[in-house]
Write a protein that holds these residues in place. Structure first.
Motif, PDB file in Angstrom:
ATOM      1  N   ASN A   4      -7.308  -1.511  -1.415  1.00  0.00           N
ATOM      2  CA  ASN A   4      -7.204  -0.613  -0.361  1.00  0.00           C
ATOM      3  C   ASN A   4      -6.193  -0.194  -0.070  1.00  0.00           C
ATOM      4  OD1 ASN A   4      -8.340   0.970   2.358  1.00  0.00           O
ATOM      5  ND2 ASN A   4      -8.349  -1.486   3.366  1.00  0.00           N
ATOM      6  N   ILE A   5      -5.273  -1.246  -0.524  1.00  0.00           N
ATOM      7  CA  ILE A   5      -3.549  -0.433  -0.737  1.00  0.00           C
ATOM      8  C   ILE A   5      -3.460   0.546  -1.261  1.00  0.00           C
ATOM      9  CG2 ILE A   5      -0.837  -0.634  -0.552  1.00  0.00           C
ATOM     10  CD1 ILE A   5      -1.968  -1.939   2.276  1.00  0.00           C
ATOM     11  N   LEU A   6      -4.122   0.267  -2.636  1.00  0.00           N
ATOM     12  CA  LEU A   6      -3.862   1.616  -3.933  1.00  0.00           C
ATOM     13  C   LEU A   6      -4.282   3.254  -3.430  1.00  0.00           C
ATOM     14  CD1 LEU A   6      -3.214   1.975  -6.821  1.00  0.00           C
ATOM     15  CD2 LEU A   6      -5.207   0.891  -7.236  1.00  0.00           C
ATOM     16  N   ARG A   9      -2.397   4.496  -0.952  1.00  0.00           N
ATOM     17  CA  ARG A   9      -1.001   4.861  -1.707  1.00  0.00           C
ATOM     18  C   ARG A   9      -1.262   6.483  -2.206  1.00  0.00           C
ATOM     19  NH1 ARG A   9       3.326   2.283  -1.421  1.00  0.00           N
ATOM     20  NH2 ARG A   9       3.196   0.258  -0.693  1.00  0.00           N
ATOM     21  N   THR A  10      -2.822   6.710  -3.403  1.00  0.00           N
ATOM     22  CA  THR A  10      -3.487   7.519  -3.495  1.00  0.00           C
ATOM     23  C   THR A  10      -3.417   8.765  -2.344  1.00  0.00           C
ATOM     24  OG1 THR A  10      -3.460   6.101  -5.099  1.00  0.00           O
ATOM     25  CG2 THR A  10      -4.831   8.596  -5.023  1.00  0.00           C
ATOM     26  N   PHE A  16       1.320  13.935   1.593  1.00  0.00           N
ATOM     27  CA  PHE A  16       2.733  14.764   1.190  1.00  0.00           C
ATOM     28  C   PHE A  16       2.528  16.062   0.591  1.00  0.00           C
ATOM     29  CE2 PHE A  16       3.630  10.467   3.011  1.00  0.00           C
ATOM     30  CZ  PHE A  16       3.952  10.600   3.840  1.00  0.00           C
ATOM     31  N   ASP A  17       1.399  16.678   0.134  1.00  0.00           N
ATOM     32  CA  ASP A  17       1.586  17.285  -1.122  1.00  0.00           C
ATOM     33  C   ASP A  17       0.045  18.720  -0.457  1.00  0.00           C
ATOM     34  OD1 ASP A  17       2.546  16.174  -2.944  1.00  0.00           O
ATOM     35  OD2 ASP A  17       1.296  15.613  -4.418  1.00  0.00           O
ATOM     36  N   SER A  23     -12.121  14.286   6.632  1.00  0.00           N
ATOM     37  CA  SER A  23     -12.079  13.264   6.364  1.00  0.00           C
ATOM     38  C   SER A  23     -10.891  12.099   6.107  1.00  0.00           C
ATOM     39  CB  SER A  23     -13.259  12.857   5.918  1.00  0.00           C
ATOM     40  OG  SER A  23     -13.472  13.229   4.439  1.00  0.00           O
ATOM     41  N   GLU A  24     -10.017  12.493   4.519  1.00  0.00           N
ATOM     42  CA  GLU A  24      -9.536  11.980   4.288  1.00  0.00           C
ATOM     43  C   GLU A  24      -8.772  11.050   4.915  1.00  0.00           C
ATOM     44  OE1 GLU A  24      -9.987  12.857  -0.398  1.00  0.00           O
ATOM     45  OE2 GLU A  24      -8.204  13.678   0.157  1.00  0.00           O
TER      46      GLU A  24
END
Length: 153
Positions: A4-6, A9-10, A16-17, A23-24
């Motif tokens: 979940n953390i990975l 982070r993705t 930030f891009d 939804s994300e």
């Protein structure tokens, strides 16, 4: 929790891009709202995402209702304005290109014949015609000699 953390982070990298979907982003808001023990680098982002989460429903409602209404209201006017500009521009080009020129006024014809200034169209055209005939009768050699004499060749 590690998977979940990975995934988060993705999603953060994509966020930030500027590449996340709505939804994300809502998934990120829910994660930061509900997570209890976060790594230190993610904990520093919690206040920002909680603030986004608090503002998000109002911003979405306002944005979703106003944008299509404005677009529906202004689109016909914008199209009408563009068509009007094209028609007026085309008419102006056609009008300026294909309108006959005004007849020449007497003042447009000026010549000095034997030292006398004349503005009579008939006299000016007659003298011009007579001069052209005289030049043709003299031959091209005379004109060429005069030009050479003028330019010192």
């Amino acid at each position: 929790m590690t998977d979940n953390i990975l995934k988060i982070r993705t999603l953060l990298d994509r966020f930030f891009d500027g590449e996340t979907t709505l939804s994300e982003e809502q998934e990120l808001y829910a994660f930061f709202r509900d997570a209890s023990d976060l790594p230190e680098d993610l904990e520093s982002l919690r206040p920002m995402f909680l603030a986004y989460d608090a503002v998000q429903p109002v911003a979405l409602t306002t944005q979703q209702t106003r944008r299509p209404a404005l677009r529906r209201r202004w689109l016909p006017w914008a199209v009408a304005a563009a068509v009007t500009i094209l028609l007026l521009g085309g008419a102006a080009v056609l009008f300026t290109r294909y309108t006959p020129t005004a007849p020449a006024a007497e003042e447009d014809y000026v010549a000095y014949v034997y030292g006398q200034r004349t503005t009579s169209q008939d006299v000016v055209l007659e003298e011009m015609h007579r001069t052209m005939i005289a030049m043709a009768d003299d031959g091209g050699d005379v004109v060429e000699e005069q030009l050479k004499a003028m330019f010192c060749e």
